[in-house]
Scaffold this motif. Structure first.
Motif, PDB file in Angstrom:
ATOM      1  N   LEU A 113      28.626 -28.731 -22.059  1.00  0.00           N
ATOM      2  CA  LEU A 113      28.236 -28.856 -20.635  1.00  0.00           C
ATOM      3  C   LEU A 113      29.053 -27.713 -19.709  1.00  0.00           C
ATOM      4  CD1 LEU A 113      28.168 -32.795 -20.185  1.00  0.00           C
ATOM      5  CD2 LEU A 113      26.407 -31.090 -20.459  1.00  0.00           C
ATOM      6  N   LEU A 114      30.092 -27.502 -20.033  1.00  0.00           N
ATOM      7  CA  LEU A 114      30.710 -26.489 -19.201  1.00  0.00           C
ATOM      8  C   LEU A 114      30.182 -25.235 -19.474  1.00  0.00           C
ATOM      9  CD1 LEU A 114      33.281 -26.039 -17.337  1.00  0.00           C
ATOM     10  CD2 LEU A 114      34.553 -25.749 -19.195  1.00  0.00           C
ATOM     11  N   ILE A 152      16.665 -19.051 -22.772  1.00  0.00           N
ATOM     12  CA  ILE A 152      17.116 -19.412 -24.185  1.00  0.00           C
ATOM     13  C   ILE A 152      18.374 -20.296 -24.221  1.00  0.00           C
ATOM     14  CG2 ILE A 152      17.433 -18.904 -26.714  1.00  0.00           C
ATOM     15  CD1 ILE A 152      15.310 -16.795 -25.922  1.00  0.00           C
ATOM     16  N   VAL A 153      19.411 -19.662 -23.662  1.00  0.00           N
ATOM     17  CA  VAL A 153      20.986 -20.271 -23.819  1.00  0.00           C
ATOM     18  C   VAL A 153      20.958 -21.321 -23.055  1.00  0.00           C
ATOM     19  CG1 VAL A 153      23.142 -19.772 -22.876  1.00  0.00           C
ATOM     20  CG2 VAL A 153      21.929 -17.839 -23.943  1.00  0.00           C
ATOM     21  N   VAL A 154      20.494 -21.373 -21.742  1.00  0.00           N
ATOM     22  CA  VAL A 154      20.308 -22.809 -20.659  1.00  0.00           C
ATOM     23  C   VAL A 154      19.815 -23.833 -21.746  1.00  0.00           C
ATOM     24  CG1 VAL A 154      19.743 -23.808 -18.730  1.00  0.00           C
ATOM     25  CG2 VAL A 154      20.831 -21.406 -18.732  1.00  0.00           C
ATOM     26  N   TYR A 155      18.511 -23.489 -22.395  1.00  0.00           N
ATOM     27  CA  TYR A 155      17.964 -24.513 -23.060  1.00  0.00           C
ATOM     28  C   TYR A 155      18.459 -25.102 -24.245  1.00  0.00           C
ATOM     29  CZ  TYR A 155      13.950 -27.286 -25.222  1.00  0.00           C
ATOM     30  OH  TYR A 155      13.394 -28.132 -25.696  1.00  0.00           O
ATOM     31  N   LEU A 156      18.993 -24.051 -25.067  1.00  0.00           N
ATOM     32  CA  LEU A 156      19.876 -24.566 -26.235  1.00  0.00           C
ATOM     33  C   LEU A 156      21.262 -25.401 -25.713  1.00  0.00           C
ATOM     34  CD1 LEU A 156      19.747 -21.078 -28.210  1.00  0.00           C
ATOM     35  CD2 LEU A 156      18.508 -23.413 -28.675  1.00  0.00           C
ATOM     36  N   LEU A 157      21.890 -24.838 -24.894  1.00  0.00           N
ATOM     37  CA  LEU A 157      23.022 -25.651 -24.525  1.00  0.00           C
ATOM     38  C   LEU A 157      22.642 -27.036 -24.039  1.00  0.00           C
ATOM     39  CD1 LEU A 157      25.147 -22.991 -22.581  1.00  0.00           C
ATOM     40  CD2 LEU A 157      25.920 -24.089 -24.899  1.00  0.00           C
ATOM     41  N   THR A 179      19.829 -29.049 -24.656  1.00  0.00           N
ATOM     42  CA  THR A 179      19.660 -29.616 -25.790  1.00  0.00           C
ATOM     43  C   THR A 179      20.755 -30.235 -26.661  1.00  0.00           C
ATOM     44  OG1 THR A 179      17.326 -28.268 -25.927  1.00  0.00           O
ATOM     45  CG2 THR A 179      17.793 -29.650 -27.872  1.00  0.00           C
ATOM     46  N   CYS A 180      21.435 -29.325 -27.119  1.00  0.00           N
ATOM     47  CA  CYS A 180      22.646 -29.720 -27.588  1.00  0.00           C
ATOM     48  C   CYS A 180      23.320 -30.721 -27.140  1.00  0.00           C
ATOM     49  CB  CYS A 180      23.555 -28.583 -28.197  1.00  0.00           C
ATOM     50  SG  CYS A 180      22.716 -27.272 -29.209  1.00  0.00           S
ATOM     51  N   PHE A 217      14.496 -30.558 -32.976  1.00  0.00           N
ATOM     52  CA  PHE A 217      13.015 -30.420 -33.021  1.00  0.00           C
ATOM     53  C   PHE A 217      12.242 -31.509 -32.464  1.00  0.00           C
ATOM     54  CE2 PHE A 217      14.165 -27.450 -36.486  1.00  0.00           C
ATOM     55  CZ  PHE A 217      13.538 -26.396 -35.952  1.00  0.00           C
ATOM     56  N   PRO A 218      12.730 -32.760 -32.543  1.00  0.00           N
ATOM     57  CA  PRO A 218      12.069 -33.984 -31.654  1.00  0.00           C
ATOM     58  C   PRO A 218      12.175 -33.685 -30.283  1.00  0.00           C
ATOM     59  CG  PRO A 218      13.106 -34.659 -33.598  1.00  0.00           C
ATOM     60  CD  PRO A 218      13.463 -33.537 -33.506  1.00  0.00           C
ATOM     61  N   LEU A 219      13.390 -33.235 -29.845  1.00  0.00           N
ATOM     62  CA  LEU A 219      13.541 -32.966 -28.364  1.00  0.00           C
ATOM     63  C   LEU A 219      12.635 -31.709 -28.064  1.00  0.00           C
ATOM     64  CD1 LEU A 219      17.314 -33.214 -27.904  1.00  0.00           C
ATOM     65  CD2 LEU A 219      15.595 -34.776 -26.853  1.00  0.00           C
TER      66      LEU A 219
END
Length: 327
Positions: free
Chosen positions: A37-38, A82-87, A89-90, A122-124
Motif C-alpha cells: 500500500l505504501l 501496470i505498476v499501480v494495478y499490480l500493487l 491487486t496484491c 487471476f480471479p481478480l
C-alpha cells in the motif's frame, strides 16, 4: 466466543469490526501496508505530481503543423498503469485474505497471505475484466443514445448548436445520469473482489453473487464508498499539492527541506492507512452481508464441525458471531 449485537449491521459496526481486526494483527497489516500500500500510495501521488509540475515536458515534438509523440509518452503511462494495478491487486488479495481469517479468529500469518496472491490474482483480473466490459457496454449505450437523439433532432429539421448552453446542459445531464448508474453498479458489485479472493470465483459470477449478498445492505455499501471515496480523494489531492510544492521549489534551505519531507511523508502514511481500512472494511461488509443472508452461521457451524479449536485465547482475536434480529 464474542457476540456482536444486531445493531452492528451498519456502517459504524463495519468500521468498528475492521478496526478491531487490524488492531489485533497490527504488525501483520503494517508489513502488508509497507510492502504494497505504501508503494501504491507513492505511485498514485508521484506520477500525477510529475505531470503537473512540468506539463510541457512530455517528450512531444512538433514539425510544422503536426505534433508527434515519442514512444516514451506512451511507455511511461503504460508502465505506471501496470505498476499501480499490480500493487493494488496484491494488496487487495493479501489484506482481504488476512481480514477474512482474522474475522473468524484464525491465525493470520504473513507468508500464507502472500501465497494467497497466487490463487487470487487471476480471479481478480478476470472479474475486473468482466466488470469493465459490462460498464463499457453501459457507457457505449449512453453515447449511442446521445448520438441518436442528436441525429434525430437534425433529421427533424432542428439546428443543433454544439456550443450552445442547451447542448451543454444535455451533455451534463447524461454525464450525471451515467455517473449515478456507475455508482449504483459500484454499490452492488463492491463485494466482487472479496468474493473472488475468499470463494475463488471469477468472471461474472462474483458480480452476480455480490449483487445478491448486498441486498439489504446497499445503504451501508454506499456509505462505505462515499466515506472512503471522499477521504481518499481529498487526501490524494492534499498529498499531490504537498509533493507538487516540494517539486517546484528551487531554492531550498535545510529546514524547509526537512519540514516538507515530514509533511509529505505524513500525507502518504495517512493515505496508506485509509486504503488499508477501506479494504478491511469491505471484507467485513462481505461477512455481515453473509450473516444477513444466514450463511455465516452455517460456516461457523462447519468450522466447529471440523474441530477447529486451536484459536488464540485473546479477546481481540476470537471470532465474532453476528446476530441478525428481524423486527
Amino acid at each position: 466466543m464474542a457476540m456482536a449485537p444486531a445493531h452492528t449491521l451498519n456502517l459504524c459496526g463495519v468500521l468498528s469490526e475492521s478496526k478491531r481486526i487490524v488492531n489485533a494483527h497490527s504488525r501483520h497489516f503494517l508489513a502488508l501496508s509497507v510492502l504494497f500500500l505504501l508503494p501504491l500510495s507513492c505511485s498514485i501521488v508521484i506520477y500525477p505530481t510529475l505531470y503537473l509540475s512540468n506539463p510541457r515536458d512530455h517528450f512531444v515534438s512538433s514539425v510544422g503543423d503536426y505534433t508527434f509523440k515519442s514512444p516514451e509518452t506512451l511507455i511511461f503511462p503504460l508502465i505506471y498503469t501496470i505498476v499501480v494495478y499490480l500493487l493494488s491487486t496484491c494488496a487487495l488479495a493479501t489484506i482481504t485474505h488476512s481480514t477474512y481469517h482474522g474475522f473468524y479468529g484464525r491465525p493470520v500469518k504473513f507468508f500464507p497471505s502472500l501465497k494467497s496472491i497466487i490463487f487470487s490474482f487471476f480471479p481478480l483480473v478476470l472479474t475486473t475484466i468482466a466488470a469493465k466490459f459490462f460498464l463499457f457496454l453501459i457507457s457505449l449505450s449512453f453515447f449511442m443514445f446521445a448520438f441518436v437523439i442528436v441525429k434525430l433532432a437534425e433529421n427533424l429539421g432542428f439546428t443543433v448548436d454544439y456550443n450552445s448552453s442547451n447542448f451543454l446542459w444535455f451533455c451534463a445531464f447524461l454525464a450525471v445520469a451515467l455517473g449515478l448508474v456507475m455508482l449504483y453498479f459500484q454499490v452492488i458489485w463492491g463485494l466482487a473482489p472479496v468474493i473472488a479472493v475468499t470463494e475463488s470465483k471469477w468472471g461474472f459470477e462474483p458480480l452476480w453473487r455480490s449483487s445478491y449478498l448486498v441486498n439489504g445492505m446497499k445503504s451501508v455499501s454506499l456509505s462505505l464508498i462515499l466515506v472512503f471515496g471522499v477521504l481518499i480523494g481529498v487526501w490524494v489531492w492534499m498529498t499531490t499539492n504537498s509533493v507538487l510544492g516540494f517539486a517546484i521549489v528551487e531554492d531550498w534551505n535545510i529546514w524547509d527541506f526537512v519540514l516538507q519531507t515530514i509533511i509529505s511523508s505524513s500525507f502518504l502514511s495517512f493515505l496508506t492507512i485509509f486504503l488499508l481500512h477501506y479494504t478491511a472494511a469491505n471484507t467485513v461488509l462481505y461477512m455481515y452481508c453473509k450473516a444477513l443472508h444466514g450463511e455465516l452461521a452455517i460456516e461457523i457451524a462447519e468450522e466447529f464441525a471440523r474441530e477447529y479449536i486451536s484459536l488464540p485465547f485473546d479477546e481481540d482475536k476470537i471470532p465474532h458471531i453476528v446476530t441478525v434480529v428481524s423486527v
